[in-house]
Design an enzyme around this catalytic site. Structure first.
Site, PDB file in Angstrom:
ATOM      1  N   THR A 136       0.827  -1.336   0.020  1.00 18.74           N
ATOM      2  CA  THR A 136      -0.134  -0.026   0.005  1.00 18.74           C
ATOM      3  C   THR A 136       0.786   1.105  -0.028  1.00 18.74           C
ATOM      4  O   THR A 136       0.352   2.392   0.093  1.00 18.74           O
ATOM      5  CB  THR A 136      -0.746   0.012   1.218  1.00 18.74           C
ATOM      6  OG1 THR A 136       0.022  -0.282   2.574  1.00 18.74           O
ATOM      7  CG2 THR A 136      -1.957  -0.957   1.200  1.00 18.74           C
ATOM      8  N   ARG A 163      -3.688  -2.230   9.647  1.00 13.36           N
ATOM      9  CA  ARG A 163      -4.276  -1.056   9.247  1.00 13.36           C
ATOM     10  C   ARG A 163      -5.002  -1.132   7.664  1.00 13.36           C
ATOM     11  O   ARG A 163      -6.028  -0.708   7.521  1.00 13.36           O
ATOM     12  CB  ARG A 163      -3.529   0.490   8.966  1.00 13.36           C
ATOM     13  CG  ARG A 163      -3.056   0.787  10.527  1.00 13.36           C
ATOM     14  CD  ARG A 163      -2.292   2.155  10.314  1.00 13.36           C
ATOM     15  NE  ARG A 163      -1.098   2.141   9.678  1.00 13.36           N
ATOM     16  CZ  ARG A 163       0.162   1.419  10.225  1.00 13.36           C
ATOM     17  NH1 ARG A 163       0.003   1.354  11.687  1.00 13.36           N
ATOM     18  NH2 ARG A 163       1.213   1.349   9.575  1.00 13.36           N
ATOM     19  N   SER A 164      -4.103  -1.693   6.872  1.00 12.34           N
ATOM     20  CA  SER A 164      -4.623  -1.878   5.370  1.00 12.34           C
ATOM     21  C   SER A 164      -5.153  -3.493   5.074  1.00 12.34           C
ATOM     22  O   SER A 164      -5.686  -3.434   4.163  1.00 12.34           O
ATOM     23  CB  SER A 164      -3.439  -1.767   4.629  1.00 12.34           C
ATOM     24  OG  SER A 164      -2.733  -0.611   4.869  1.00 12.34           O
ATOM     25  N   ARG A 185      21.519  -3.834   3.864  1.00 11.52           N
ATOM     26  CA  ARG A 185      22.472  -3.116   2.699  1.00 11.52           C
ATOM     27  C   ARG A 185      23.983  -3.404   3.223  1.00 11.52           C
ATOM     28  O   ARG A 185      24.820  -3.828   2.365  1.00 11.52           O
ATOM     29  CB  ARG A 185      22.169  -1.818   2.599  1.00 11.52           C
ATOM     30  CG  ARG A 185      20.890  -1.493   1.849  1.00 11.52           C
ATOM     31  CD  ARG A 185      20.881  -0.082   1.526  1.00 11.52           C
ATOM     32  NE  ARG A 185      19.485   0.348   1.089  1.00 11.52           N
ATOM     33  CZ  ARG A 185      18.925   1.512   1.171  1.00 11.52           C
ATOM     34  NH1 ARG A 185      19.607   2.409   1.969  1.00 11.52           N
ATOM     35  NH2 ARG A 185      17.734   1.638   0.741  1.00 11.52           N
ATOM     36  N   CYS A 208      18.125   5.130  -2.808  1.00 14.39           N
ATOM     37  CA  CYS A 208      17.437   5.648  -4.126  1.00 14.39           C
ATOM     38  C   CYS A 208      18.640   6.781  -4.628  1.00 14.39           C
ATOM     39  O   CYS A 208      19.076   6.710  -5.811  1.00 14.39           O
ATOM     40  CB  CYS A 208      16.410   6.388  -4.054  1.00 14.39           C
ATOM     41  SG  CYS A 208      16.338   7.293  -2.553  1.00 14.39           S
ATOM     42  N   LYS A 245      25.094   6.717   4.165  1.00 16.78           N
ATOM     43  CA  LYS A 245      24.777   5.706   3.204  1.00 16.78           C
ATOM     44  C   LYS A 245      25.450   5.827   1.984  1.00 16.78           C
ATOM     45  O   LYS A 245      25.892   4.603   1.334  1.00 16.78           O
ATOM     46  CB  LYS A 245      23.157   5.796   3.085  1.00 16.78           C
ATOM     47  CG  LYS A 245      22.243   5.213   4.344  1.00 16.78           C
ATOM     48  CD  LYS A 245      20.841   5.241   3.905  1.00 16.78           C
ATOM     49  CE  LYS A 245      20.120   5.031   5.274  1.00 16.78           C
ATOM     50  NZ  LYS A 245      18.587   5.378   5.083  1.00 16.78           N
ATOM     51  N   ARG A 286      16.721  17.812   0.859  1.00 23.37           N
ATOM     52  CA  ARG A 286      15.248  17.705   0.553  1.00 23.37           C
ATOM     53  C   ARG A 286      14.840  18.687   0.027  1.00 23.37           C
ATOM     54  O   ARG A 286      14.965  20.135   0.623  1.00 23.37           O
ATOM     55  CB  ARG A 286      14.420  17.197   1.758  1.00 23.37           C
ATOM     56  CG  ARG A 286      13.367  16.848   1.535  1.00 23.37           C
ATOM     57  CD  ARG A 286      13.064  15.312   0.911  1.00 23.37           C
ATOM     58  NE  ARG A 286      13.561  14.156   1.879  1.00 23.37           N
ATOM     59  CZ  ARG A 286      13.812  13.037   1.322  1.00 23.37           C
ATOM     60  NH1 ARG A 286      13.586  12.819   0.224  1.00 23.37           N
ATOM     61  NH2 ARG A 286      14.222  12.220   2.198  1.00 23.37           N
ATOM     62  N   HIS A 331      14.885  12.558  -7.950  1.00 22.97           N
ATOM     63  CA  HIS A 331      16.033  13.205  -7.286  1.00 22.97           C
ATOM     64  C   HIS A 331      17.058  13.605  -8.333  1.00 22.97           C
ATOM     65  O   HIS A 331      17.347  13.063  -9.463  1.00 22.97           O
ATOM     66  CB  HIS A 331      16.705  12.016  -6.521  1.00 22.97           C
ATOM     67  CG  HIS A 331      16.107  11.346  -5.336  1.00 22.97           C
ATOM     68  ND1 HIS A 331      14.782  11.900  -4.845  1.00 22.97           N
ATOM     69  CD2 HIS A 331      16.217  10.337  -4.537  1.00 22.97           C
ATOM     70  CE1 HIS A 331      14.248  11.332  -3.564  1.00 22.97           C
ATOM     71  NE2 HIS A 331      15.396  10.470  -3.392  1.00 22.97           N
TER      72      HIS A 331
HETATM   73  P1  NAP Z   1       5.131   4.660   2.588  1.00 23.08           P
HETATM   74  O1  NAP Z   1       4.679   5.115   1.206  1.00 23.08           O
HETATM   75  O2  NAP Z   1       5.441   5.323   3.885  1.00 23.08           O
HETATM   76  O3  NAP Z   1       4.629   2.880   2.634  1.00 23.08           O
HETATM   77  C1  NAP Z   1       5.006   2.024   3.861  1.00 23.08           C
HETATM   78  C2  NAP Z   1       4.445   0.775   3.634  1.00 23.08           C
HETATM   79  O4  NAP Z   1       5.001   0.177   4.801  1.00 23.08           O
HETATM   80  C3  NAP Z   1       3.141   0.593   3.291  1.00 23.08           C
HETATM   81  O5  NAP Z   1       2.480  -0.068   2.812  1.00 23.08           O
HETATM   82  C4  NAP Z   1       2.564   0.429   5.062  1.00 23.08           C
HETATM   83  O6  NAP Z   1       1.439  -0.188   5.169  1.00 23.08           O
HETATM   84  C5  NAP Z   1       3.743  -0.630   5.368  1.00 23.08           C
HETATM   85  N1  NAP Z   1       4.087  -0.817   6.685  1.00 23.08           N
HETATM   86  C6  NAP Z   1       4.200   0.038   7.705  1.00 23.08           C
HETATM   87  N2  NAP Z   1       4.217  -0.339   8.899  1.00 23.08           N
HETATM   88  C7  NAP Z   1       4.098  -1.524   8.704  1.00 23.08           C
HETATM   89  C8  NAP Z   1       3.851  -2.739   9.714  1.00 23.08           C
HETATM   90  N3  NAP Z   1       4.065  -2.351  11.010  1.00 23.08           N
HETATM   91  N4  NAP Z   1       3.819  -3.874   9.199  1.00 23.08           N
HETATM   92  C9  NAP Z   1       3.400  -4.187   7.800  1.00 23.08           C
HETATM   93  N5  NAP Z   1       3.878  -2.973   6.928  1.00 23.08           N
HETATM   94  C10 NAP Z   1       3.863  -1.788   7.374  1.00 23.08           C
HETATM   95  O7  NAP Z   1       6.730   4.345   2.273  1.00 23.08           O
HETATM   96  P2  NAP Z   1       7.701   3.955   0.941  1.00 23.08           P
HETATM   97  O8  NAP Z   1       8.319   5.357   0.307  1.00 23.08           O
HETATM   98  O9  NAP Z   1       6.988   3.087  -0.006  1.00 23.08           O
HETATM   99  O10 NAP Z   1       8.952   3.330   1.688  1.00 23.08           O
HETATM  100  C11 NAP Z   1       8.856   2.044   2.041  1.00 23.08           C
HETATM  101  C12 NAP Z   1      10.375   1.334   2.384  1.00 23.08           C
HETATM  102  O11 NAP Z   1      10.995   1.636   1.007  1.00 23.08           O
HETATM  103  C13 NAP Z   1      11.090   2.204   3.321  1.00 23.08           C
HETATM  104  O12 NAP Z   1      11.924   1.227   3.836  1.00 23.08           O
HETATM  105  C14 NAP Z   1      11.902   3.194   2.500  1.00 23.08           C
HETATM  106  O13 NAP Z   1      13.068   3.394   3.255  1.00 23.08           O
HETATM  107  C15 NAP Z   1      12.325   2.477   1.321  1.00 23.08           C
HETATM  108  N6  NAP Z   1      12.819   3.033   0.141  1.00 23.08           N
HETATM  109  C16 NAP Z   1      11.658   4.176  -0.248  1.00 23.08           C
HETATM  110  C17 NAP Z   1      12.067   4.690  -1.457  1.00 23.08           C
HETATM  111  C18 NAP Z   1      11.395   5.932  -1.799  1.00 23.08           C
HETATM  112  O14 NAP Z   1      11.884   6.681  -3.061  1.00 23.08           O
HETATM  113  N7  NAP Z   1      10.226   6.197  -1.495  1.00 23.08           N
HETATM  114  C19 NAP Z   1      13.393   4.537  -2.175  1.00 23.08           C
HETATM  115  C20 NAP Z   1      14.086   3.563  -1.595  1.00 23.08           C
HETATM  116  C21 NAP Z   1      13.761   2.859  -0.527  1.00 23.08           C
HETATM  117  P3  NAP Z   1       0.254   0.635   5.535  1.00 23.08           P
HETATM  118  O15 NAP Z   1      -0.348   1.232   4.546  1.00 23.08           O
HETATM  119  O16 NAP Z   1      -0.652  -0.518   6.109  1.00 23.08           O
HETATM  120  O17 NAP Z   1       0.688   1.357   6.718  1.00 23.08           O
END
Ligand code: NAP
Length: 339
Positions: free
Chosen positions: A13, A41-42, A101, A132, A216, A237, A244
């Site tokens: 999600t 939650r989802s 990592r 990223c 990192k 940011r 980016h």
């Molecule tokens: P996001 O939009 O906040 O999504 C977070 C996801 O994790 C949601 O599906 C959420 O589910 C789930 N989650 C949170 N708490 C959880 C729990 N306790 N149990 C199971 N699922 C849970 O964040 P995102 O940007 O997609 O990032 C997710 C990961 O990818 C992070 O580790 C981030 O560092 C990494 N990442 C992100 C990017 C980027 O550009 N955004 C790039 C590289 C890596 P719910 O909807 O149910 O809360």
């Protein structure tokens, strides 16, 4: 028809999870069963895969029976806790968080750069996707490094809010609306207002004064390039939704002219050379968004040192910086390693 693979998307999600689903569809990944996992939650929410409904389930330790590949993007804590259970159940985990990592038994992979290390997935059943900002920098620098041996990298990033996930995308749009309507901006996700502002802080500060994001980039670059290259980073940011940008300065062991750099980058995998300043053409986040190439331009000799170049590098952080990179790794896994 070839073999179909059972896939779990952990964090289905989220911003990255949704994009991983789209990438699997777009690239016609041979998916058998697909499982969407997220928090309680989802659970129960209905999403789609290739037009068919898929119900989101709560992530649990026993969620991975029969899964071949688990794509994780639900934060580091979930990856630390659940990747070992998934691997024990026989799934190969491809993790987008920073949790694994730097583990010496976990390969850190950018397919265009070091796909040979994927073979090491057997040690723990986990493969890590780099940060990223590191991914796009590696795609751009690898061909230059192979030719001229990069000794030192000085990078400053201009990172979109989508890198922090869905809540940050919402915060920027909400703050812009509030400010344009003469109301104070509510600050929840970042330490300061992000709308009409720049924050020279991504993640928390370390004792050396650098942020975790900056360190990192240092450590991941060395692991991927398999050399103790000097890297110093400033990560910022900016109020951009997707894409980016990076100002990258390199010092090389031997001379590399602008013309040679352009020739190398024109033929490099995953790169699009976007450099025609006479016509105002250079990479921008608006152009990088929604596609998978790393755009490189503004290539100039660094006239302050003997062998140096400046580059401007832009990519879609959710796609190449996360989802696409993970799905590319999965494609190599099924093509070369899994039976
Ligand atoms: P996001 O939009 O906040 O999504 C977070 C996801 O994790 C949601 O599906 C959420 O589910 C789930 N989650 C949170 N708490 C959880 C729990 N306790 N149990 C199971 N699922 C849970 O964040 P995102 O940007 O997609 O990032 C997710 C990961 O990818 C992070 O580790 C981030 O560092 C990494 N990442 C992100 C990017 C980027 O550009 N955004 C790039 C590289 C890596 P719910 O909807 O149910 O809360």
């Amino acid at each position: 028809m070839g073999k179909l693979w059972n896939i779990a998307v952990v964090g289905a999600t989220g911003a990255v999870g949704e994009q991983m689903i789209e990438c699997l569809e777009e690239r016609n990944f041979p998916v058998g069963n697909i499982k969407y996992l997220a928090s309680s939650r989802s659970a129960g929410q209905i999403l789609e895969f290739s037009g068919k409904p898929v119900m989101v389930e709560e992530l649990k330790h026993d969620s991975f029976e029969g899964i071949d590949i688990a794509l994780f993007s639900a934060g580091g804590d979930r990856s630390r806790e659940f990747c070992p259970s998934a691997a024990k159940a026989g799934a190969v985990c491809i993790d987008n968080s920073s949790a694994w990592r730097m583990d010496p038994d976990v390969p850190l992979v950018v397919p265009e750069v070091n796909s040979h290390v994927i073979a090491q997935y057997r040690k723990k059943g986990i493969i890590a996707n780099p940060n990223c900002s590191t991914i796009q920098m590696m795609v751009a620098l690898k061909p230059l490094h192979d030719y001229a041996a990069i000794k030192r990298i000085v990078v400053s990033t201009y990172q979109a809010v989508s890198g922090t996930g869905k809540k940050a995308i919402d915060e920027l749009s909400k703050q812009v609306g509030e400010l344009l309507n003469g109301r104070p901006a509510e600050v929840k996700v970042y330490p300061h207002q992000i709308a009409f502002n720049c924050l020279p802080q991504i993640d928390s500060f370390e004792s050396n004064g650098y942020t975790r994001e900056e360190m990192k980039m240092v450590f991941e670059t060395r692991k991927i390039m398999e050399t103790e290259i000097g890297v110093t980073a400033t990560t910022v940011r900016v109020p951009v939704f997707y894409g980016h940008s990076e100002s990258v300065n390199i010092e090389t062991g031997r001379k590399i002219t602008v013309a040679k750099a352009m020739e190398l980058l024109k033929n490099a995998p995953g790169v699009e050379l976007v450099d025609d300043v006479a016509n105002g053409v250079y990479p921008m986040p608006l152009d990088a968004t929604g596609q998978d190439l790393t755009l490189v331009g503004r290539i100039r000799e660094d006239e302050s040192i003997e062998n140096g170049l400046n580059l401007w590098v832009v990519a879609d952080n959710i796609r190449k910086g996360a989802a696409t990179n993970a799905v590319q790794i999965a494609e190599i896994l099924i093509g070369k390693y899994l039976k």
